[in-house]
Design an enzyme around this catalytic site. Structure first.
Site, PDB file in Angstrom:
ATOM      1  N   TYR A  96      33.477  22.812  43.157  1.00 47.34           N
ATOM      2  CA  TYR A  96      32.223  22.141  42.608  1.00 47.34           C
ATOM      3  C   TYR A  96      32.502  20.494  42.079  1.00 47.34           C
ATOM      4  O   TYR A  96      31.391  19.770  42.186  1.00 47.34           O
ATOM      5  CB  TYR A  96      31.396  22.920  41.750  1.00 47.34           C
ATOM      6  N   ASN A 125      22.657  32.324  40.597  1.00 46.78           N
ATOM      7  CA  ASN A 125      22.643  30.817  40.199  1.00 46.78           C
ATOM      8  C   ASN A 125      21.546  30.123  40.003  1.00 46.78           C
ATOM      9  O   ASN A 125      20.329  30.592  40.371  1.00 46.78           O
ATOM     10  CB  ASN A 125      23.147  30.271  41.469  1.00 46.78           C
TER      11      ASN A 125
END
Length: 426
Positions: A239, A139
């Site tokens: 998210y 990420n």
């Protein structure tokens, strides 16, 4: 890369179980921590032995030796470790902004630390294994994958959000996961499920029925109101809660221990468990570490890139499917984005790479947010590659979770102060 991660045994278990999908002669775990490599590598070998996998597992801190002649390189790095993550999740809250490791100011900090390291690894791969595919699970996946592709590397980004939804929806529908084709669209960690089709991209869309019968339960899993999911008519990734309920999330994060602190405590316990010579399977505690189904997604992607698609296995659980949700170049798929943007959609995956499948026109409610976050990612990558306070400020000012100049100024100073050891230009 990052083979000493406490999550690596999940990947090892997948390689062992799915060895008919992805035969492996040698797996090399690379990590700068000799202590972690010893513990994780020992458990990895015991898992292979228990499940009768004939492959060899090697551990090393020598990056070049590990990469030399590889067919695929999996990146699962955390530059700065859990200590840096703890900071990413903490200092943005001082300005009333979400503290999270992949989005907002914390996500930018992670990108600035990570992109230069990943590009250095990729250059070594290009030199020592020029035909290898790089699979990026590091990420922020969208920004890191774009950095790799922009530099001309053979790379595909991977996230476990889509496979998690696929497994969940299959369970609710009473079908095999391989039968579920998601209308998954957006950017990494900014996606929506716009359809759930059975049997392929042209199959019957069962999303309306799923929302009627299970919408409240799905929303509860996402920590969003059921009324919102029903009004949207799509399923956002969890998210999206950082955008749809920003202030609520900030208050929660201010009043409970950080996820980084929870994971650090969990990692300490997991490493103790891995040191037990009697342990020869991934422990149940690992399921709480995050990254569910990562191993199966990674095996599926690597198998398709290295050997082409395979027919479904007898249990329908995993098939090396030619259609997979990945992070790859837009190339006109979303016409309102530049071709070199990296999007997360269903793609046809094979030895030549990943080609996005056609996507229906995206509702402006989602397209607008995707466009703005893509602009932020442009600026974030520029800051990661060239450095400088002004570039960091511009990226933060552009991010929809920040936006105000006073916040962007303050967050810029905090980001640089907390990450000086990882920023060559600071």
């Amino acid at each position: 890369m990052g083979g000493g991660s406490t999550y690596t045994p999940e990947l090892i278990d997948g390689f062992a179980r799915l060895r008919d999908v992805l035969p492996i002669a040698e797996l090399v775990l690379v990590d700068p921590s000799a202590h972690r490599l010893e513990l994780v590598g020992g458990l990895a070998r015991r898992i292979f032995a228990k499940q009768g996998h004939p492959g060899t597992i090697t551990t090393t801190a020598d990056l070049d030796a590990a990469v030399d002649g590889a067919d695929a390189v999996l990146l699962q790095l955390r530059v700065g470790g859990q200590a840096a993550r703890q900071q990413d999740e903490t200092w943005p809250l001082e300005c009333g902004c979400v503290g999270q490791e992949t989005t907002g100011a914390g996500g930018l900090a992670k990108a600035l630390r990570t992109v230069p390291v990943v590009l250095d690894i990729a250059e070594r791969v290009r030199r020592l294994a020029p035909d290898a595919w790089i699979i990026d699970f590091t990420n922020p996946v969208g920004i890191v994958t774009r950095a790799l592709l922009q530099a001309g590397h053979r790379a595909v980004g991977l996230c476990n959000v889509a496979i998690g939804f696929q497994r969940k929806f299959a369970q609710l529908l009473g079908v095999e996961p391989a039968d579920v084709h998601l209308g998954h669209v957006g950017l990494n960690h900014l996606t929506w499920e716009t359809s759930v089709r059975l049997g392929g991209p042209q199959g019957e869309d069962r999303l309306p029925a799923l929302l009627r019968e299970h919408g409240d339960a799905i929303a509860s899993d996402l920590h969003l109101p059921g009324s919102l999911i029903h009004r949207l008519g799509v399923v956002p990734s969890y998210y999206l809660r950082y955008y749809y309920a920003h202030d609520e999330v900030v208050e929660e994060l201010r009043t409970k221990p950080s996820r980084a602190a929870e994971v650090a405590a969990m990692e300490k316990r997991l490493l103790e468990m891995y040191g037990d010579p009697a342990l020869d399977e991934k422990p149940a505690l690992l399921a709480k570490r995050g990254g569910a189904y990562y191993s199966e997604a990674a095996v599926d992607l690597a198998a398709a890139l290295l050997g082409g698609a395979k027919e479904p296995s007898a249990d329908g659980r995993h098939a090396g499917s030619p259609h997979q949700v990945v992070n790859t170049l837009n190339n006109g798929t979303l016409p309102f984005l530049p071709d070199d943007a990296v999007i997360e959609v269903q793609a046809a995956v094979g030895p030549t790479g990943a080609a996005p499948l056609p996507v229906p026109a995206l509702d402006p409610l989602y397209a607008g947010l995707v466009a703005q976050v893509t602009a932020y990612e442009d600026l974030a990558l520029d800051a990661a590659l060239r450095g400088g306070r002004d570039r960091v400020f511009r990226a933060l000012l552009c991010h929809p979770l920040i936006g105000q100049h006073a916040y962007a100024d303050a967050l810029t100073d905090k980001l640089i102060a907390h990450n000086q050891e990882h920023l060559a230009w600071a």
